[in-house]
Design a protein around this motif. Structure first.
Motif, PDB file in Angstrom:
ATOM      1  N   TRP A  44       1.327  -1.344  -0.052  1.00  0.00           N
ATOM      2  CA  TRP A  44      -0.561  -0.411   0.030  1.00  0.00           C
ATOM      3  C   TRP A  44       0.326   0.972  -0.260  1.00  0.00           C
ATOM      4  O   TRP A  44       0.424   1.806  -0.680  1.00  0.00           O
ATOM      5  CB  TRP A  44      -1.435  -0.004   1.459  1.00  0.00           C
ATOM      6  N   ALA A  45       1.935   1.458   0.341  1.00  0.00           N
ATOM      7  CA  ALA A  45       3.143   2.474   0.512  1.00  0.00           C
ATOM      8  C   ALA A  45       3.380   2.571  -0.423  1.00  0.00           C
ATOM      9  O   ALA A  45       3.607   4.157  -0.773  1.00  0.00           O
ATOM     10  CB  ALA A  45       3.933   1.985   2.144  1.00  0.00           C
ATOM     11  N   LEU A  46       4.043   1.056  -1.475  1.00  0.00           N
ATOM     12  CA  LEU A  46       4.074   2.111  -2.745  1.00  0.00           C
ATOM     13  C   LEU A  46       2.957   2.259  -3.680  1.00  0.00           C
ATOM     14  O   LEU A  46       3.270   2.867  -4.612  1.00  0.00           O
ATOM     15  CB  LEU A  46       4.954   0.409  -3.100  1.00  0.00           C
ATOM     16  N   GLU A  47       1.897   1.738  -3.603  1.00  0.00           N
ATOM     17  CA  GLU A  47       1.028   2.006  -4.280  1.00  0.00           C
ATOM     18  C   GLU A  47       0.571   3.880  -4.704  1.00  0.00           C
ATOM     19  O   GLU A  47       0.308   4.235  -5.237  1.00  0.00           O
ATOM     20  CB  GLU A  47      -0.408   1.424  -4.247  1.00  0.00           C
ATOM     21  N   LEU A  48       0.650   3.795  -2.840  1.00  0.00           N
ATOM     22  CA  LEU A  48       0.287   5.615  -2.821  1.00  0.00           C
ATOM     23  C   LEU A  48       1.431   6.095  -3.253  1.00  0.00           C
ATOM     24  O   LEU A  48       1.134   7.399  -3.887  1.00  0.00           O
ATOM     25  CB  LEU A  48       0.425   5.531  -1.044  1.00  0.00           C
ATOM     26  N   THR A  49       2.738   5.930  -2.799  1.00  0.00           N
ATOM     27  CA  THR A  49       3.537   6.388  -3.651  1.00  0.00           C
ATOM     28  C   THR A  49       3.904   6.699  -5.095  1.00  0.00           C
ATOM     29  O   THR A  49       4.519   7.884  -5.513  1.00  0.00           O
ATOM     30  CB  THR A  49       5.311   5.689  -3.303  1.00  0.00           C
ATOM     31  N   TRP A  50       3.543   5.420  -5.704  1.00  0.00           N
ATOM     32  CA  TRP A  50       3.041   5.965  -6.861  1.00  0.00           C
ATOM     33  C   TRP A  50       1.732   7.168  -7.662  1.00  0.00           C
ATOM     34  O   TRP A  50       1.819   7.730  -8.691  1.00  0.00           O
ATOM     35  CB  TRP A  50       2.509   4.401  -7.740  1.00  0.00           C
ATOM     36  N   MET A  51       0.715   6.626  -6.077  1.00  0.00           N
ATOM     37  CA  MET A  51      -0.313   7.218  -7.202  1.00  0.00           C
ATOM     38  C   MET A  51       0.369   8.961  -7.005  1.00  0.00           C
ATOM     39  O   MET A  51      -0.192   9.906  -7.584  1.00  0.00           O
ATOM     40  CB  MET A  51      -1.191   7.465  -5.995  1.00  0.00           C
TER      41      MET A  51
END
Length: 415
Positions: A44-51
């Protein structure tokens, strides 16, 4: 200086690990849960970083990222600890013999194995995502059947056991509903699954276990403590939570105050009735009361948001109430209760310890950061900070806990 018993514990040889991990339900499932604590939030942290910042080549899931986050935390991360706890305590609650490993190892293997497959499936591998949820569902069915047969065989009318079993049953139905959506069913099946995860699975189990154990622990330690465990509150909370889930699922947001105001009052009454001012020593008891304080606070936020929405049509607080519940109550209670079980079932003193205190303290900051994200400004930046804050808070606790699960008891007893 004398060497402490825990410092003399030797790690198990690799060949001995399967038997050691399978020696007790909590050992195997809690270890899996500690992996999930980091794995879920790392994705989720990586996904939010991508966003927020962009992350070149980062693969996107075949379902909405928010759905993936909600489903794998609610049906994967927390239930690994829940099954580990219930498969350990049900025999004690129901005066039954401890379960043989053949009854709980399949639950751990399916729930954790399916959880890992589903997480890998988020990397744009939809077939693996579906397979993961199918395997998880098999684990839930086995777990439900194991708990149900134990309750039936005992002949006991244990309301706490029955409440937990009902929640596991609703969680099983929620997983099935999500699978229907993954295989082309209506999206309402997915939204129903997410709401059942919160208000049909996690919150009923967390409140039921708190209702049983918090007054018991407090009465064993605190002087002049009156144990209060009202019989009326479990059915009242169950009815209100199911109505809340139904109203929320059908998007009848203007009526949610009818459930959330009473829930806020019921939970606040329990927080006061359990006399936390008498139970601030030792720390392992204090954190249980501090964690529970997030539950009435979360529903005060829900109720406030509901009343404002009914009057103006504006969702003022966004997902702040949900995360006060999920991180504040579920997360804090997870640290408090799992630390207690881990210490006691490894032959260690019932003490909070520096690592657990660090985790608990940092987690309170993470809750506030996540709530702050809903209050304006650069929302996704706050979300990224909160996600990495979760990883920072849990990493030392996970490493210490994993070491305990991978080593024999310090008192040389089995289990």
């Amino acid at each position: 200086m004398a060497e402490s018993p825990s410092s003399r514990v030797k790690p198990a040889m690799f060949a001995e690990l399967p038997a050691l991990l399978a020696s007790a339900p909590h050992r195997l499932l809690f270890l899996a849960g500690t992996v999930a604590v980091l794995l879920s939030m790392l994705w989720w942290a990586l996904e939010l970083t991508w966003m927020r910042f962009g992350l070149g080549g980062w693969p996107q899931p075949s379902i909405a990222p928010g759905w993936a986050h909600a489903m794998l935390i609610q049906y994967g991360l927390f239930p690994l600890f829940i099954f580990g706890f219930l498969l350990t305590v049900f025999p004690r609650w129901l005066n039954r013999p401890a379960l043989p490993r053949g009854r709980y190892v399949p639950v751990a293997g399916c729930v954790f194995g399916g959880y890992v497959l589903a997480n890998v499936g988020l990397l744009d591998l939809p077939w693996l995502l579906k397979l993961g949820f199918i395997v998880m569902l098999a684990g839930y069915v086995i777990g439900f059947w194991t708990l149900a047969t134990m309750l039936h065989a005992s002949g006991e009318r244990d309301n706490h056991a029955r409440s937990c079993l009902l929640a596991v049953g609703l969680g099983t139905l929620g997983l099935l509903a999500f699978l229907v959506s993954l295989f082309g069913g209506p999206f309402e099946c997915a939204t129903l699954a997410i709401r059942l995860g919160t208000f049909g699975l996690l919150l009923p189990i967390f409140f039921t276990v708190t209702h049983r154990m918090l007054p018991f622990f407090s009465g064993n330690v605190a002087a002049d403590y009156r144990v209060i465990r009202p019989r009326w509150s479990l059915p009242v909370v169950w009815v209100l939570l199911l109505v809340h889930a139904l109203l929320d699922w059908r998007n009848a947001l203007g009526w949610l105050w009818l459930t959330d105001v009473p829930l806020a009052l019921v939970f606040a009454w329990h927080a006061l009735a359990w006399q936390p001012w008498k139970a601030m020593r030792p720390g392992l008891l204090a954190v249980l009361h501090l964690a529970f304080a997030w539950l009435p606070l979360a529903f005060v936020l829900y109720a406030l948001q509901d009343v404002i929405y009914a009057a103006s049509g504006h969702l003022l607080l966004g997902r702040a109430p949900l995360h006060a519940l999920a991180i504040g109550y579920f997360g804090s209670m997870l640290v408090a209760m799992v630390t207690r079980v881990t210490q006691g079932h490894s032959g260690r003193p019932l003490q909070m310890g520096a690592v657990a205190w660090l985790c608990f303290g940092l987690l309170q900051i993470v809750v506030l950061l996540r709530i702050r994200a809903e209050l304006g400004g650069d929302m996704y930046l706050w979300l990224v900070v909160a996600a990495y804050g979760w990883l920072l808070a849990f990493l030392p606790w996970v490493l210490r806990s994993a070491w305990i699960y991978l080593t024999p008891r310090v008192d040389n007893k089995p289990g």
